[in-house]
Design a protein around this motif. Structure first.
Motif, PDB file in Angstrom:
ATOM      1  N   CYS A 166       0.875  -1.341  -0.226  1.00 18.63           N
ATOM      2  CA  CYS A 166       0.029   0.097   0.100  1.00 18.63           C
ATOM      3  C   CYS A 166       0.929   1.242   0.016  1.00 18.63           C
ATOM      4  O   CYS A 166       2.073   1.141  -0.017  1.00 18.63           O
ATOM      5  CB  CYS A 166      -0.905  -0.044   1.291  1.00 18.63           C
ATOM      6  N   ASN A 175      -1.721   9.367  -5.252  1.00 21.61           N
ATOM      7  CA  ASN A 175      -2.678   9.720  -4.571  1.00 21.61           C
ATOM      8  C   ASN A 175      -2.505  11.132  -3.925  1.00 21.61           C
ATOM      9  O   ASN A 175      -1.305  11.383  -3.327  1.00 21.61           O
ATOM     10  CB  ASN A 175      -3.171   9.001  -3.470  1.00 21.61           C
ATOM     11  N   LYS A 179      -6.909  11.802  -0.490  1.00 23.70           N
ATOM     12  CA  LYS A 179      -7.165  10.289  -0.921  1.00 23.70           C
ATOM     13  C   LYS A 179      -6.358   9.424  -0.094  1.00 23.70           C
ATOM     14  O   LYS A 179      -6.709   8.232   0.366  1.00 23.70           O
ATOM     15  CB  LYS A 179      -7.105  10.080  -2.430  1.00 23.70           C
ATOM     16  N   LEU A 183      -7.693   6.343   2.255  1.00 24.89           N
ATOM     17  CA  LEU A 183      -7.119   4.921   2.025  1.00 24.89           C
ATOM     18  C   LEU A 183      -6.441   4.330   3.373  1.00 24.89           C
ATOM     19  O   LEU A 183      -6.899   3.174   3.350  1.00 24.89           O
ATOM     20  CB  LEU A 183      -6.535   4.973   0.755  1.00 24.89           C
ATOM     21  N   GLN A 186      -9.281   3.562   5.659  1.00 26.10           N
ATOM     22  CA  GLN A 186      -9.865   2.428   5.526  1.00 26.10           C
ATOM     23  C   GLN A 186      -9.326   0.977   5.525  1.00 26.10           C
ATOM     24  O   GLN A 186      -9.836   0.132   6.070  1.00 26.10           O
ATOM     25  CB  GLN A 186     -10.426   2.350   3.908  1.00 26.10           C
TER      26      GLN A 186
END
Length: 195
Positions: A166, A175, A179, A183, A186
């Protein structure tokens, strides 16, 4: 490596990585090891030789192609060159989009710290091609690179499902910070729900 939540940081300079570590720590994720821009051979050592001591999930924000020793080929990245000058720009950031300016951005750091000296350091950012030994700042998402990334991603999902690639470099996508924060939150929530 037997702590409920651990993280090892190397070359930590991106805010997104710092944020992700903080989110995981605050969420008290259990069985998660976060390796932020960690050198791939060291991560591979932990996975292969120390797996019995590892966490259930490993968060890896480094380059997926380097992690797998470029077995399918090299992904392309953009790096940066920084020039600094002692001057006074008058604002935090100026973006330059014209072809005649040799740099893409100028950053006057005093504005982030709430200080107001007469003269400060201004950093001028210039794009450069990435090569071994330089820092990867941005992926170059051409059709060929995205196809190659998907090949690495499929391989990782099949052979190393405990690793979550990631971040900007790990997921091979650019990004913006809004964002990036979304992310990271999340993913932290998903990892905590799995426990």
């Amino acid at each position: 490596l037997n702590q409920p939540m651990q993280y090892i940081a190397y070359n930590m300079f991106y805010n997104e990585h710092l944020l992700f570590v903080v989110l995981l720590k605050n969420a008290q994720a259990i069985g998660v090891l976060v390796l932020v821009l960690y050198k791939a051979p060291i991560v591979q050592y932990y996975i292969v030789l120390e797996k019995k001591h590892m966490a259930d999930k490993i968060i890896y924000t480094g380059a997926i192609d380097e992690f797998y020793d470029y077995c399918f080929g090299k992904l392309e990245y953009r790096s940066l060159i920084w020039d600094e000058k002692i001057t006074n720009q008058g604002c935090a950031i100026v973006n330059y989009t014209d072809n005649s300016t040799p740099y893409t951005r100028a950053i006057e750091h005093k504005w982030f710290l709430g200080e107001n000296p007469d003269v400060t350091l201004v950093s001028y950012e210039k794009a450069s091609n990435w090569r071994k030994g330089k820092v990867r700042y941005y992926p170059i998402p051409t059709k060929d690179n995205l196809t190659l990334y998907q090949q690495y991603k499929a391989f990782a999902t099949t052979y190393n499902p405990e690793i979550v690639f990631c971040g900007r470099i790990g997921s091979y996508q650019y990004n913006n910070m809004d964002k990036t924060i979304m992310l990271a939150r999340q993913l932290a929530n998903e990892l905590c729900e799995d426990k």
